[in-house]
Design a protein around this motif. Structure first.
Motif, mmCIF file in Angstrom:
data_model
loop_
_atom_site.group_PDB
_atom_site.id
_atom_site.type_symbol
_atom_site.label_atom_id
_atom_site.label_comp_id
_atom_site.label_asym_id
_atom_site.label_seq_id
_atom_site.Cartn_x
_atom_site.Cartn_y
_atom_site.Cartn_z
ATOM 1 N N GLY A 123 0.778 -1.232 0.000
ATOM 2 C CA GLY A 123 0.000 0.000 0.000
ATOM 3 C C GLY A 123 0.806 1.277 0.000
ATOM 4 N N GLU A 124 2.100 1.210 -0.378
ATOM 5 C CA GLU A 124 2.928 2.415 -0.365
ATOM 6 C C GLU A 124 2.568 3.332 -1.535
ATOM 7 O OE1 GLU A 124 4.191 -0.684 -0.437
ATOM 8 O OE2 GLU A 124 5.468 -0.964 1.319
ATOM 9 N N PHE A 125 2.588 4.607 -1.278
ATOM 10 C CA PHE A 125 2.427 5.613 -2.330
ATOM 11 C C PHE A 125 3.715 5.660 -3.143
ATOM 12 C CE2 PHE A 125 3.150 10.065 -3.667
ATOM 13 C CZ PHE A 125 2.065 10.222 -4.511
ATOM 14 N N HIS A 126 3.598 5.883 -4.470
ATOM 15 C CA HIS A 126 4.799 5.989 -5.293
ATOM 16 C C HIS A 126 4.645 7.069 -6.348
ATOM 17 C CE1 HIS A 126 3.172 4.060 -8.959
ATOM 18 N NE2 HIS A 126 2.518 3.253 -8.153
ATOM 19 N N LEU A 127 5.784 7.607 -6.763
ATOM 20 C CA LEU A 127 5.897 8.518 -7.900
ATOM 21 C C LEU A 127 6.780 7.845 -8.941
ATOM 22 C CD1 LEU A 127 6.624 11.782 -5.908
ATOM 23 C CD2 LEU A 127 4.521 11.321 -7.182
ATOM 24 N N ASP A 128 6.418 7.992 -10.214
ATOM 25 C CA ASP A 128 7.215 7.437 -11.308
ATOM 26 C C ASP A 128 7.734 8.582 -12.165
ATOM 27 O OD1 ASP A 128 6.499 4.952 -10.381
ATOM 28 O OD2 ASP A 128 5.050 4.539 -11.973
ATOM 29 N N THR A 129 9.048 8.677 -12.309
ATOM 30 C CA THR A 129 9.640 9.683 -13.182
ATOM 31 C C THR A 129 10.220 9.008 -14.417
ATOM 32 O OG1 THR A 129 11.737 9.558 -11.954
ATOM 33 C CG2 THR A 129 10.176 11.270 -11.315
ATOM 34 N N CYS A 130 10.145 9.706 -15.548
ATOM 35 C CA CYS A 130 10.701 9.176 -16.790
ATOM 36 C C CYS A 130 10.904 10.318 -17.771
ATOM 37 C CB CYS A 130 9.810 8.096 -17.387
ATOM 38 S SG CYS A 130 8.300 8.732 -18.127
ATOM 39 N N SER A 131 11.652 10.049 -18.830
ATOM 40 C CA SER A 131 11.941 11.076 -19.828
ATOM 41 C C SER A 131 11.184 10.851 -21.129
ATOM 42 C CB SER A 131 13.450 11.108 -20.117
ATOM 43 O OG SER A 131 13.894 9.838 -20.563
ATOM 44 N N ALA A 132 10.179 9.957 -21.119
ATOM 45 C CA ALA A 132 9.460 9.621 -22.351
ATOM 46 C C ALA A 132 8.713 10.827 -22.898
ATOM 47 C CB ALA A 132 8.493 8.476 -22.089
ATOM 48 N N ASP A 133 8.961 11.163 -24.145
ATOM 49 C CA ASP A 133 8.286 12.300 -24.765
ATOM 50 C C ASP A 133 6.802 12.027 -24.960
ATOM 51 O OD1 ASP A 133 8.666 14.969 -26.007
ATOM 52 O OD2 ASP A 133 7.879 13.943 -27.778
#
Length: 211
Positions: A123-133
């Motif tokens: 149940g952890e909150f997460h953020l996803d970062t990426c460089s996809a245009d």
């Protein structure tokens, strides 16, 4: 002027609620759920807490705004809060809200999340970062909504709609385990979600930070 980086920033406010306020908020919500019998039809569904809960959370936001404005200088107010309740097996799939209409006012610049209760496992909150245009649209703005002309905007992407499936896009995942009483504020152009609950229950309150 709203700077694009406000919609991509992350900040926490420790001691957003005191232990006493957290206990009072829990009591108010427990009474509300007992009276209404509300059960979410799906993990992403929320319900509007009663006025007493809204007032308690709004008071905490007024205290927190000076600290938040260091990172979100345009922050002025919030929407009404929503309550979410996740049980074992529930998850919130990766998604990104975007800013909506960049010409409108007020503008949603970030989301504010307060965990009333964490799961015993998962149940952890997460953020996803990426460089996809592919996440970014060709939308433009005249600046009427507060953004500088030329600001870039992401698509609004859910598990079912959008130009890409977020799970298939290469990304870096950042999980978050804030201490009790802490609120997490994250820009509205950030991909985010909640990992599957394994044991226990996640009780979460969420609102929009507005400029």
């Amino acid at each position: 002027m709203i700077h694009m980086t406000e919609t991509l920033a992350v900040q926490t406010v420790e001691d957003f609620l005191t232990p006493e306020e957290t206990a009072e908020l829990t009591r108010i919500l427990d009474d509300h759920l007992s009276a209404t019998g509300w059960v979410p039809a799906r993990p992403s569904e929320g319900t509007t807490p009663p006025a007493a809960a809204q007032a308690l959370l709004d008071g905490a936001m007024r205290r927190a705004l000076p600290a938040l404005r260091r990172v979100f200088p345009s922050a002025a107010s919030t929407d009404p809060w929503l309550y979410h309740d996740l049980k074992p097996g529930d998850r919130i799939r990766p998604h990104v809200h975007g800013v909506g209409d960049p010409e409108a006012r007020p503008q949603r610049i970030a989301r504010v999340a307060f965990n009333l209760q964490d799961a015993d496992s998962g149940g952890e909150f997460h953020l996803d970062t990426c460089s996809a245009d592919a996440l970014w649209s060709d939308a433009t703005t005249t600046g009427a909504g507060g953004y500088a002309p030329g600001t870039r905007f992401v698509h609004e992407i859910t598990a079912r709609t959008g130009p890409v499936k977020l799970d298939s896009v290469p990304h870096t995942r950042w999980t978050c385990a804030p201490p009790p009483g802490t609120t997490v504020v994250y820009g509205t152009q950030l991909v985010h979600g909640v990992l599957p609950v394994v044991e226990g229950r996640v009780r979460k309150l969420i609102t929009n930070l507005l400029a």
